[in-house]
Each structure stands twice: as structure tokens, then as C-alpha cells.
Design a protein around this motif. Structure first.
Motif, short mmCIF file in Angstrom:
data_model
loop_
_atom_site.label_atom_id
_atom_site.label_comp_id
_atom_site.label_asym_id
_atom_site.label_seq_id
_atom_site.Cartn_x
_atom_site.Cartn_y
_atom_site.Cartn_z
N ARG A 4 0.75 -1.17 0.00
CA ARG A 4 0.09 0.03 -0.03
C ARG A 4 0.76 1.23 -0.13
NH1 ARG A 4 -4.06 1.97 -1.58
NH2 ARG A 4 -4.48 3.05 0.33
N MET A 5 1.97 1.16 0.71
CA MET A 5 2.76 2.18 0.89
C MET A 5 3.48 2.80 -0.77
SD MET A 5 4.51 4.23 2.98
CE MET A 5 4.73 5.95 2.19
N GLU A 30 2.00 1.89 -3.50
CA GLU A 30 0.81 2.00 -4.31
C GLU A 30 0.64 3.52 -4.09
OE1 GLU A 30 -2.41 -0.66 -4.26
OE2 GLU A 30 -3.59 0.88 -5.08
N ARG A 31 0.70 4.15 -2.83
CA ARG A 31 0.40 5.28 -2.44
C ARG A 31 1.48 6.48 -3.04
NH1 ARG A 31 0.45 5.91 3.26
NH2 ARG A 31 -0.69 4.10 3.22
N ARG A 39 0.85 5.85 -7.47
CA ARG A 39 -0.49 6.10 -7.84
C ARG A 39 -0.70 7.55 -7.25
NH1 ARG A 39 -4.09 1.65 -9.43
NH2 ARG A 39 -4.83 1.77 -7.41
#
Lengths: 272, 245
Positions: free
Chosen positions: A106-107, A109-110, A113
Motif C-alpha cells: 500500500r505504501m 501504491e500510494r 499512484r
């Protein structure tokens, strides 16, 4: 799933006692990064990053697809990162993703994206019909500590290294040129976000770029993502030791200095 | 997507608030019967319901620790919470991430060594989604944990802040959060010491402006602390009244 072997009490106490004296187990300064080696190619968009013992591979590919109905003029950036059992015995691909895997993926992706590093509007070919979907796949090959930083460098270097086929739009027709016909073009990247992770070991003891042993011993971590324009793209501190706002500011200042170094290395590697 | 004006020249936001105003907060403890502790928390249009079970025996024996309790958090977004009905899969990484953040935040605040070999479960349900998911979950969970009588070092109060048109704004609602250009900073503090337990930010913000936004969010947290305290007192007074009859 194989249980991960935790470091022994002796290793832990040695690490903590040395840190109290300001010395790290592998002889680095507390704010020193390990040797960062970035190798690009042979294919465009394939980058392998080695940060000390940690090895991460990033691969960027693209294809033409339909855009999302609510965003007809924007391309799509898809991101995939999985922690497999290859990099460390404790990781398991089957079943629910572990807390660490979720945190790392998630890190990243953040960072890629949501900080909008890639210009999605430039990926549009024919509005509402054809856009480029850019896919970033990250493979963790070896876990030597600090996966997030290594992976963020690999991902952004791969995006900068990647070349997509050239497209000519003629009214309603779009001709995608083969790479042998016309030179492929690079992606339009707005900025280069890079992660810098701090590890905390108790009152006022913190280090930059944790090795595997340090990561297993640390109490909490704090990741700052910055780009070369001195903008903070993402911050991530969850739980662990509560920090005062002053300490947070200090970490950000240290990270600002480090990001310039990392960006320089990425530039050098891509030029080759 | 049309660009909405999020901050008018007069300084009013889409819902009529000023830049440094929080949304209306409504919270109540002890709303569920079976759970050891529960809370219902509303901040503007975002509504969360939390149930806390614990300390109780660990369901998975191999995970129980001999010297402290383990904290388990499950987070669920109701399909009817957004304007378009959307059912999310259980393994959705975003849900797991929020649950993981809440767990790590409370692992630092709950005095876990008081409850060895046990498990504390926090179940969060988002009933209506209008921005500030993580902050409302943390605030609601704090209230529920206090209701359950679990020892904590301090309240954990969270608040979001953003930056629109060169102005730091407090407590982003759904429209402001989903806007691309607004950086979204979530902070959770322990009010007595003022230290930050959770800090999470998305989207770009220049490093020089970060301090202002962070300060504003911490101010917001302190205000929320007062509200949570009031709710705890109200629940305690309610209980005292019932016992004295």
C-alpha cells in the motif's frame, strides 16, 4: 508457512547498546544509506535495485485498453507488488496478505499512484476509447531490510527508464507504431518520489535505512516520501513510539538531504 | 469530472464551514449490549459503529503472548456507505491497511502488559462514508475502549487536515478528500503529551507548508479530545444514575 527466526536476545541487546553509543552494527553512521546499486535494462522498463543485501526487481509494461468510464481522458496506472517466500522465509503467498505485505504494497501504491508521478493524461490515445494502461510489477528478490525504500527507487527508476511505442492519431484512427519502425517514447513523469524510512528503537534512538537485524529489533518506523522539488508526497507513521511534532520535522529535514542523493543516483543509472 | 470550487473567495467551503472548523461531532458510548464496549461516532456525514470485545482468551493459542495482550482489529465498510452500492471483498488491501493502522496505533496506547495471554478485539463498521475514515475509526475506537474499561495510557484522538488554495483546512469531507489536488493528512495524538501516534499523508504538499497543516490538525485533535471526554462523562453519569435507583 515457515516461522521466521527471530534474532536472539544477545543480538538485540548488542544492537541496542551499540546504538546508545551511536554505533551501528554494520559500521555505518546513523544516517548513512547502504550502497545503492541500480541496474537498468536490457529491456526498457526493467530495473534491479540492490540496497545492501536487499534486492528488488521492477518491471514496467504497457498495453492499450479502454479507459475507465468516469475518466475517459486518462490512462490507467496499475500496480502490483507481492512478497513471496523467495525473499524471506516468513512470507507466504497463500492466504490473506500479512500485515507487513499490506503495509509495503500500500505504501508503494500510494507513492506511485496517489502522488500522481505519472502523467495519466498523456497516456490517452483516443478519448473514451483507447488509452495506455501502464503496469508496474515489483518483485522482491531478497529481504535484507528496508524493502520500501529499495522498491520505491526501483519503481520510479523503471518508470523513467521505460519506453512505450509511439502513437499517431489521425482523426478517429490511432496507429501504434512498432518499436522497430519508430523509436519508442518515454513516459511523461511529473516528479520522482523516493521513500526514506527511519527506524526507531526507543527514546531518541533512530536510524536511517534499517538492515534486516535492525528492522526485526525496531519498535516502530516512519517513512517520508519526498521528491526533488522538496514536496512531501506521503508520510507514514503507524503506531509504535509516539513522536513529538519537533521530531517529525527533524526527520523530514534529514530526509530532504537524503532524497537529493538518491535522486542523483537514479539519474546516473538511467543515463547509462 | 468538473473542478469544484472547494474554498470560495469569502473563505467558505462546500458545506459552509470556515477553513479551521470541524464538522459536527455526535458520539455515544455503550450502544451495543453484547459487546464489552461499544461506541457510535458521527463526524459530519461519516458514521462509524465500533464494538470492542476483551480482554478475552485468544482464539488462536499460538498467537497469544505470555506477557501482554494482542490487539486484533477488523474493519468493514458497509456496501451502502457510499452513494453507489459497492461490496468490497474481505481481502481488499485498503481495508486491511486501515485495520492495520488502527491496530498499530492502539498497540501503543493500550497498556497491554496488564492483560497477558489475552486478546482485545476491535470491530469497526463504517456505515456512511463522507471523508475522514481513519480519523473517525480511531476516535470511535478510543471511545469504545474506554467504555470497555480497558487500561490505556491516554485517549487517542485523530483529525484530518488538508491544504486548499494556499490555506490549511481542517477536517476534510468526502468532496475535499477525493479531489486530486488536496493533500490529505491524518494525525492521531495522545492529548496529554501532545505526541503523535499516527501520521499519514497522501498527495503532494510542499515541505515548508507541512508544519502549518500539522499544527492545525493537532489543534483539531485537542478539540475532539474534549468531545470524547464529554461523551465518556455522559455515559458514566448515565450509569451512575441507573445504579443509584
Amino acid at each position: 508457512m515457515v516461522a521466521e527466526i527471530e534474532p536472539s536476545n544477545i543480538e538485540r541487546s548488542f544492537l541496542l547498546e551499540s546504538l546508545e553509543k551511536g554505533i551501528r552494527v554494520d559500521g555505518r553512521g546513523i544516517y548513512d544509506y547502504r550502497t545503492l546499486k541500480i541496474s537498468c535494462g536490457p529491456t526498457a522498463g526493467l530495473v534491479e535495485v540492490q540496497l545492501g543485501q536487499t534486492r528488488v526487481l521492477a518491471r514496467v509494461s504497457c498495453e492499450v485498453t479502454r479507459p475507465f468510464p468516469d475518466r475517459p481522458t486518462e490512462g490507467i496506472v496499475q500496480f502490483n507488488a507481492e512478497l513471496s517466500s523467495m525473499c524471506a522465509p516468513g512470507f507466504d503467498s497463500s492466504g490473506k496478505p500479512s500485515a507487513q505485505e499490506v503495509a509495503v504494497t500500500r505504501m508503494l501504491e500510494r507513492v506511485i499512484r496517489q502522488s500522481r508521478a505519472v502523467d495519466t493524461e498523456a497516456l490517452c490515445i483516443l478519448a473514451g476509447e483507447k488509452v495506455w494502461t501502464v503496469r508496474i510489477d515489483i518483485h522482491f528478490l531478497d529481504h535484507g531490510g528496508n524493502l520500501v525504500d529499495a522498491a520505491s527507487v526501483a519503481a520510479i527508476a523503471a518508470l523513467r527508464h521505460f519506453r512505450r511505442p509511439d502513437v499517431t492519431v489521425d482523426g478517429e484512427e490511432a496507429i501504434i507504431h512498432d518499436v522497430r519502425e519508430r523509436n519508442p517514447v518515454p513516459l511523461s513523469i511529473h516528479h520522482t518520489p523516493v521513500c526514506v524510512t527511519f527506524g526507531f528503537f526507543g527514546e531518541a534512538m533512530m536510524v536511517l535505512d534499517t538492515s534486516l537485524l535492525e528492522e526485526q529489533t525496531q519498535v516502530s518506523s516512519f517513512t517520508v516520501t519526498l521528491n526533488s522539488h522538496r514536496e512531501v508526497c506521503a508520510l507514514n507513521k503507524a503506531g509504535g513510539i509516539p513522536l513529538s511534532p519537533g521530531q517529525i520535522q527533524r526527520c523530514i529535514q534529514i530526509a530532504l538531504a537524503k532524497v537529493d542523493e538518491l535522486n542523483e543516483k537514479i539519474q546516473e543509472a538511467i543515463k547509462q | 469530472m468538473s473542478r469544484q470550487e472547494l474554498l470560495s473567495p469569502e473563505g467558505l467551503r462546500v458545506d459552509g464551514r470556515r477553513a479551521n472548523e470541524l464538522r459536527r461531532i455526535l458520539c455515544r458510548a455503550s450502544v451495543l449490549n453484547t459487546a464489552d464496549g461499544s461506541a457510535y461516532y458521527e463526524q459530519g456525514n461519516t458514521k462509524v459503529l465500533v464494538a470492542v470485545y476483551g480482554p478475552r482468551e485468544s482464539r488462536i493459542r499460538s498467537q497469544s503472548q505470555h506477557d501482554h495482550a494482542i490487539v486484533n482489529v477488523e474493519f468493514n465498510i458497509a456496501p451502502f456507505s457510499t452513494s453507489e452500492r459497492r461490496k468490497r471483498s474481505k481481502g481488499d488491501k485498503r481495508l486491511l491497511e486501515i485495520a492495520s493502522f488502527v491496530r498499530q496505533t492502539f498497540e501503543g496506547a493500550i497498556q497491554r502488559s496488564v492483560y497477558p495471554r489475552s486478546q482485545i478485539d476491535i470491530y469497526l463498521h463504517l456505515l456512511q462514508h463522507d471523508g475522514g475514515t481513519l480519523e473517525t475509526c480511531i476516535n470511535a475506537a478510543t471511545l469504545a475502549l474506554v467504555d470497555a474499561g480497558i487500561s490505556m495510557d491516554d485517549y487517542v484522538c485523530a483529525c484530518t487536515a488538508g491544504f486548499i488554495d494556499e490555506t490549511p483546512v481542517l477536517d476534510l469531507n468526502g468532496a475535499e478528500e477525493s479531489s486530486i489536488e488536496t493533500p490529505d493528512l491524518t494525525v492521531a495524538i495522545l492529548p496529554r503529551s501532545g505526541n503523535i501516534a499516527l501520521l499519514q499523508m497522501e498527495s503532494k504538499l510542499h515541505s515548508s507548508k507541512l508544519e502549518g497543516v500539522l499544527e492545525l490538525a493537532v489543534e483539531g485533535c485537542k478539540h475532539i479530545h474534549r468531545k470524547l471526554d464529554e461523551a465518556v462523562l455522559a455515559a458514566a453519569n448515565d450509569l451512575a444514575e441507573k445504579l443509584s435507583h
